[in-house]
Scaffold this active site. Structure first.
Site, PDB file in Angstrom:
ATOM      1  N   ASP A  26     -14.005 -20.380  93.627  1.00 59.72           N
ATOM      2  CA  ASP A  26     -14.212 -18.949  93.396  1.00 59.72           C
ATOM      3  C   ASP A  26     -13.019 -18.328  92.676  1.00 59.72           C
ATOM      4  O   ASP A  26     -13.172 -17.383  91.887  1.00 59.72           O
ATOM      5  CB  ASP A  26     -14.424 -18.201  94.714  1.00 59.72           C
ATOM      6  CG  ASP A  26     -15.790 -18.456  95.331  1.00 59.72           C
ATOM      7  OD1 ASP A  26     -16.686 -18.935  94.610  1.00 59.72           O
ATOM      8  OD2 ASP A  26     -15.949 -18.192  96.534  1.00 59.72           O
ATOM      9  N   HIS A  35     -31.323 -16.630  81.376  1.00 60.49           N
ATOM     10  CA  HIS A  35     -30.196 -17.502  81.735  1.00 60.49           C
ATOM     11  C   HIS A  35     -30.531 -18.327  82.977  1.00 60.49           C
ATOM     12  O   HIS A  35     -30.322 -19.551  83.005  1.00 60.49           O
ATOM     13  CB  HIS A  35     -28.955 -16.639  81.976  1.00 60.49           C
ATOM     14  CG  HIS A  35     -27.722 -17.428  82.311  1.00 60.49           C
ATOM     15  ND1 HIS A  35     -26.872 -17.900  81.351  1.00 60.49           N
ATOM     16  CD2 HIS A  35     -27.203 -17.820  83.515  1.00 60.49           C
ATOM     17  CE1 HIS A  35     -25.879 -18.561  81.932  1.00 60.49           C
ATOM     18  NE2 HIS A  35     -26.067 -18.522  83.257  1.00 60.49           N
ATOM     19  N   GLU A  36     -31.057 -17.652  84.005  1.00 59.10           N
ATOM     20  CA  GLU A  36     -31.378 -18.375  85.242  1.00 59.10           C
ATOM     21  C   GLU A  36     -32.528 -19.350  85.029  1.00 59.10           C
ATOM     22  O   GLU A  36     -32.551 -20.431  85.627  1.00 59.10           O
ATOM     23  CB  GLU A  36     -31.702 -17.391  86.365  1.00 59.10           C
ATOM     24  CG  GLU A  36     -30.670 -16.282  86.586  1.00 59.10           C
ATOM     25  CD  GLU A  36     -29.241 -16.772  86.682  1.00 59.10           C
ATOM     26  OE1 GLU A  36     -29.013 -17.936  87.091  1.00 59.10           O
ATOM     27  OE2 GLU A  36     -28.321 -16.007  86.344  1.00 59.10           O
ATOM     28  N   GLU A  68     -22.629 -24.115  83.068  1.00 61.66           N
ATOM     29  CA  GLU A  68     -22.746 -22.778  82.465  1.00 61.66           C
ATOM     30  C   GLU A  68     -22.670 -22.762  80.942  1.00 61.66           C
ATOM     31  O   GLU A  68     -23.322 -21.939  80.301  1.00 61.66           O
ATOM     32  CB  GLU A  68     -21.671 -21.861  83.051  1.00 61.66           C
ATOM     33  CG  GLU A  68     -21.838 -21.591  84.540  1.00 61.66           C
ATOM     34  CD  GLU A  68     -23.147 -20.873  84.887  1.00 61.66           C
ATOM     35  OE1 GLU A  68     -23.880 -20.466  83.964  1.00 61.66           O
ATOM     36  OE2 GLU A  68     -23.437 -20.728  86.081  1.00 61.66           O
ATOM     37  N   HIS A  99     -31.166 -22.519  83.645  1.00 65.91           N
ATOM     38  CA  HIS A  99     -30.544 -23.355  84.673  1.00 65.91           C
ATOM     39  C   HIS A  99     -31.524 -24.345  85.293  1.00 65.91           C
ATOM     40  O   HIS A  99     -31.109 -25.345  85.893  1.00 65.91           O
ATOM     41  CB  HIS A  99     -29.973 -22.482  85.786  1.00 65.91           C
ATOM     42  CG  HIS A  99     -28.560 -22.053  85.573  1.00 65.91           C
ATOM     43  ND1 HIS A  99     -27.530 -22.946  85.360  1.00 65.91           N
ATOM     44  CD2 HIS A  99     -27.986 -20.818  85.555  1.00 65.91           C
ATOM     45  CE1 HIS A  99     -26.392 -22.286  85.229  1.00 65.91           C
ATOM     46  NE2 HIS A  99     -26.644 -20.992  85.336  1.00 65.91           N
ATOM     47  N   GLU A 155     -29.346 -19.029  90.319  1.00 66.18           N
ATOM     48  CA  GLU A 155     -30.439 -19.882  89.890  1.00 66.18           C
ATOM     49  C   GLU A 155     -31.028 -20.753  90.987  1.00 66.18           C
ATOM     50  O   GLU A 155     -31.369 -21.928  90.764  1.00 66.18           O
ATOM     51  CB  GLU A 155     -29.958 -20.775  88.748  1.00 66.18           C
ATOM     52  CG  GLU A 155     -28.829 -21.759  89.098  1.00 66.18           C
ATOM     53  CD  GLU A 155     -27.426 -21.217  88.972  1.00 66.18           C
ATOM     54  OE1 GLU A 155     -26.481 -22.023  88.930  1.00 66.18           O
ATOM     55  OE2 GLU A 155     -27.260 -19.980  88.911  1.00 66.18           O
ATOM     56  N   ARG A 207     -21.920  -5.914  91.958  1.00 69.01           N
ATOM     57  CA  ARG A 207     -21.898  -7.010  90.986  1.00 69.01           C
ATOM     58  C   ARG A 207     -20.479  -7.202  90.461  1.00 69.01           C
ATOM     59  O   ARG A 207     -19.883  -6.274  89.891  1.00 69.01           O
ATOM     60  CB  ARG A 207     -22.860  -6.688  89.841  1.00 69.01           C
ATOM     61  CG  ARG A 207     -23.069  -7.825  88.860  1.00 69.01           C
ATOM     62  CD  ARG A 207     -24.078  -7.405  87.797  1.00 69.01           C
ATOM     63  NE  ARG A 207     -24.259  -8.445  86.802  1.00 69.01           N
ATOM     64  CZ  ARG A 207     -25.017  -8.307  85.710  1.00 69.01           C
ATOM     65  NH1 ARG A 207     -25.683  -7.169  85.509  1.00 69.01           N
ATOM     66  NH2 ARG A 207     -25.128  -9.299  84.835  1.00 69.01           N
ATOM     67  N   CYS A 251     -24.441 -19.512  98.428  1.00 69.62           N
ATOM     68  CA  CYS A 251     -23.708 -20.735  98.764  1.00 69.62           C
ATOM     69  C   CYS A 251     -22.791 -21.220  97.656  1.00 69.62           C
ATOM     70  O   CYS A 251     -21.853 -21.975  97.936  1.00 69.62           O
ATOM     71  CB  CYS A 251     -24.688 -21.837  99.142  1.00 69.62           C
ATOM     72  SG  CYS A 251     -25.483 -21.564 100.750  1.00 69.62           S
ATOM     73  N   GLY A 258     -27.215 -12.978  88.553  1.00 69.27           N
ATOM     74  CA  GLY A 258     -28.324 -13.783  89.023  1.00 69.27           C
ATOM     75  C   GLY A 258     -27.799 -15.062  89.644  1.00 69.27           C
ATOM     76  O   GLY A 258     -26.659 -15.459  89.408  1.00 69.27           O
ATOM     77  N   TYR A 300     -18.499 -20.436  80.818  1.00 73.47           N
ATOM     78  CA  TYR A 300     -19.697 -19.989  80.123  1.00 73.47           C
ATOM     79  C   TYR A 300     -19.489 -20.001  78.602  1.00 73.47           C
ATOM     80  O   TYR A 300     -20.231 -20.668  77.871  1.00 73.47           O
ATOM     81  CB  TYR A 300     -20.063 -18.566  80.548  1.00 73.47           C
ATOM     82  CG  TYR A 300     -20.478 -18.387  81.973  1.00 73.47           C
ATOM     83  CD1 TYR A 300     -21.806 -18.154  82.310  1.00 73.47           C
ATOM     84  CD2 TYR A 300     -19.548 -18.407  83.003  1.00 73.47           C
ATOM     85  CE1 TYR A 300     -22.207 -17.952  83.628  1.00 73.47           C
ATOM     86  CE2 TYR A 300     -19.920 -18.207  84.325  1.00 73.47           C
ATOM     87  CZ  TYR A 300     -21.250 -17.987  84.630  1.00 73.47           C
ATOM     88  OH  TYR A 300     -21.629 -17.790  85.938  1.00 73.47           O
ATOM     89  N   PRO A 335     -23.414 -10.131  94.629  1.00 70.81           N
ATOM     90  CA  PRO A 335     -22.201 -10.086  93.794  1.00 70.81           C
ATOM     91  C   PRO A 335     -22.351 -10.612  92.377  1.00 70.81           C
ATOM     92  O   PRO A 335     -21.407 -10.525  91.593  1.00 70.81           O
ATOM     93  CB  PRO A 335     -21.214 -10.955  94.588  1.00 70.81           C
ATOM     94  CG  PRO A 335     -22.072 -11.943  95.303  1.00 70.81           C
ATOM     95  CD  PRO A 335     -23.333 -11.199  95.654  1.00 70.81           C
ATOM     96  N   TYR A 336     -23.493 -11.178  92.028  1.00 74.90           N
ATOM     97  CA  TYR A 336     -23.666 -11.766  90.701  1.00 74.90           C
ATOM     98  C   TYR A 336     -24.837 -11.115  89.971  1.00 74.90           C
ATOM     99  O   TYR A 336     -25.632 -10.386  90.556  1.00 74.90           O
ATOM    100  CB  TYR A 336     -23.913 -13.275  90.819  1.00 74.90           C
ATOM    101  CG  TYR A 336     -22.762 -14.019  91.441  1.00 74.90           C
ATOM    102  CD1 TYR A 336     -21.572 -14.218  90.749  1.00 74.90           C
ATOM    103  CD2 TYR A 336     -22.858 -14.521  92.737  1.00 74.90           C
ATOM    104  CE1 TYR A 336     -20.507 -14.887  91.321  1.00 74.90           C
ATOM    105  CE2 TYR A 336     -21.795 -15.194  93.325  1.00 74.90           C
ATOM    106  CZ  TYR A 336     -20.620 -15.376  92.605  1.00 74.90           C
ATOM    107  OH  TYR A 336     -19.578 -16.033  93.187  1.00 74.90           O
TER     108      TYR A 336
END
Length: 545
Positions: free
Chosen positions: A309, A229-230, A252, A233, A205, A501, A70, A203, A317, A200-201
């Site tokens: 996007d 990292h996640e 980020e 978050h 969170e 990814r 989402c 991770g 980041y 596509p990523y």
């Protein structure tokens, strides 16, 4: 869509190319307090948040698979909602799926039962307010293994043991996050779900259920930093988040900072600034791709009427991290910064904030500390927030670990016989962490183009084209293509079809086009496009225009 409030109808407005179609209605002001709005709707199979995989595209090849993504503004394609990070809500859900499939969501499991028709019915509850982009659903053939009392991994049966091994440090990461932030983990469970390769990523969170790519399954836990990292978050982003996508760096940039603090507890203090050097290189790459004057390279870009996007890159980041790293130095070090961070998270818990809110809280806290307050007077906030390109201040990182990697790369470059030198390199890096190997390859990229013959000897010694470690494989392909080492093409194209990814596929498709021609890249992409998630399809398509 059929919406009613006290008999007042609502209707869909005019569609916007990037933002979708608003649902509008003239609702009477309620007499007092809250009011209820009930919307009956049906989700389209073409919803951009959903990725439907046929059995042959899923792990095991026997059952279909569904997962959602989402973030940033795709929740609106699944359900009518106020799809902005400034609005937070709790939710309850009931999901019915055919056995033997299992449904999971970004929420706690309340109950699970078998219906009379043989379907599995799962009930979920998310009691902590969260933004719409964190709503997540997955349905597939999934099993789990516990890592700790509150952490487990989920995956297809063929991958669950691999996942349990590679993500065995998850509980340690969560405990470190609690210690560093001074705030207990708020979401009840921390589970990690390994998705099929089209995710596509690295991770995502989602509360209670982090999604990760199978490209992290290296067999040596060397890519588990993505899980750290996640985990971070859980406090920075999920608990305290950005109110608009213009302020995405609050999500980020803070998470990169906290991730590096968490990883230090497991890898050693030297890794904080060593990893920051690799992050700086990634930031330079994003700025180069967009162009140094492109507005998307600003820390706080203006994204009004724009699909967020389109602006996605390493900028929020790593430019965000470097602002925090710079501020850390000014206020007296990481201990002082972490002491402030604990008050920041406690103050804004479950709230969405802006860059102005952060700045106000930060300066107010350190106004009570004369030395820090005086040092902070030098900060050019407008330059950091709004100027495009690289940060206005270049950091001075500790290069001790990086120097050893650079020295080995330089010795290989200077060797009279690259064949013999490649064998020496293989022995030297055998016990190195993946990030050290990546720095070695980064140094070679800086010296590219290199001789294809020499790269062939290095590949033979290190097995980079077929490495199980996807970060190493990606970095190697970048070096090989920029040096016109064309023999890697079969391995490159195999890699592009094994996973989706975007960290890997977008740069590699661009390099594929530069190396083998735009028509060849477009043709290869067209043949394999169905393997990728909707977001990846869109972004790769734009890259190859």
């Amino acid at each position: 869509i059929n919406a009613e409030y006290m008999g007042v109808a609502a209707e869909a407005g005019t569609a916007h190319e990037a933002l979708g179609r608003p649902l509008r209605g003239a609702l009477p002001q309620p007499a007092e307090g809250a009011f209820a709005l009930r919307i009956t709707y049906q989700t389209s199979p073409e919803a951009t948040a959903l990725c439907w995989l046929r059995p042959e595209q899923s792990d095991g090849g026997e059952h279909p698979f569904l997962f959602s993504q989402c973030q940033a503004i795709h929740a609106r394609s699944v359900m009518p909602c106020q799809d902005t990070p400034s609005v937070r809500f709790t939710y309850d859900s009931v999901v019915s799926v055919p056995s033997p499939l299992r449904a999971l969501m970004s929420a706690l499991v309340v109950s699970e039962s078998e219906a009379a028709d043989g379907r599995r019915v799962c009930t979920f509850k998310q009691p902590v307010p969260m933004p719409s982009y964190l709503v997540a659903l997955v349905v597939g053939e999934l099993v789990s293994k516990d890592v700790s009392e509150r952490c487990r991994v989920w995956a297809h049966p063929s991958k669950v043991e691999l996942a349990r091994y590679d993500f065995d440090e998850t509980e340690k990461f969560v405990a470190a996050g609690e210690e560093l932030t001074g705030n207990p983990y708020a979401w009840g469970r921390y589970d990690v779900l390994v998705l099929p390769g089209s995710f596509p990523y690295g991770g995502m969170e989602n509360p209670c259920l982090t999604f990760v790519t199978p490209t992290l399954l290296s067999g040596d836990r060397s890519l588990a930093d993505v899980v750290a990292h996640e985990v971070a978050h859980s406090w920075t982003g999920n608990l305290v988040g950005n109110a608009t996508w213009d302020d995405f760096w609050l999500n980020e940039g803070f998470t990169m900072y906290l991730q590096r603090c968490i990883v230090c507890t497991q890898r050693g203090e030297d890794f904080f600034e060593f990893d920051s050097i690799l992050g700086w290189d990634g930031l330079e790459g994003s700025v180069k791709t967009f162009g140094p004057t492109h507005p998307y390279t600003a820390l706080r870009p203006v994204l009004d009427q724009v699909d967020p996007d389109d602006s996605f890159s390493r900028v929020p980041y790593e430019k965000g991290f470097n602002l925090l790293f710079y501020l850390t130095r000014l206020v007296g070090g990481r201990a002082e910064f972490i002491a402030w961070l604990k008050t920041y998270i406690a103050e804004y818990r479950t709230r969405a904030i802006t860059s102005a809110d952060f700045k106000r809280h930060f300066l107010s806290y350190f106004s009570q500390k004369p030395a820090a307050a005086a040092a902070l007077e030098e900060v050019d906030w407008a330059a950091w927030y709004d100027s495009p390109g690289m940060p206005p201040v270049t950091p001075r990182f500790d290069t001790k670990l990086a120097d050893a990697c650079t020295a080995l790369a330089d010795s290989w470059l200077d060797a009279p016989s690259r064949d013999a030198a490649s064998a020496t390199v293989a022995l030297s890096i055998e016990q190195w962490h993946t990030k050290q190997k990546l720095h070695f390859l980064l140094r070679l990229q800086q010296k590219a183009p290199l001789s294809p013959k020499d790269l062939a000897s290095l590949d033979q010694a290190l097995g980079l084209s077929v490495s199980r470690n996807c970060d190493l494989r990606f970095s190697w392909f970048v070096l090989a293509l920029t040096s016109k080492y064309l023999e890697v093409r079969p391995h490159l194209e195999e890699f592009l079809t094994q996973q989706g990814r975007m960290k890997y596929v977008r740069p590699l498709y661009r390099l594929h086009a530069e190396t083998f021609g735009i028509d060849a890249a477009r043709s290869f992409f067209a043949a394999h496009k169905p393997r990728y998630h909707n977001i990846a399809q869109k972004m790769i398509g734009k890259d190859l225009m």
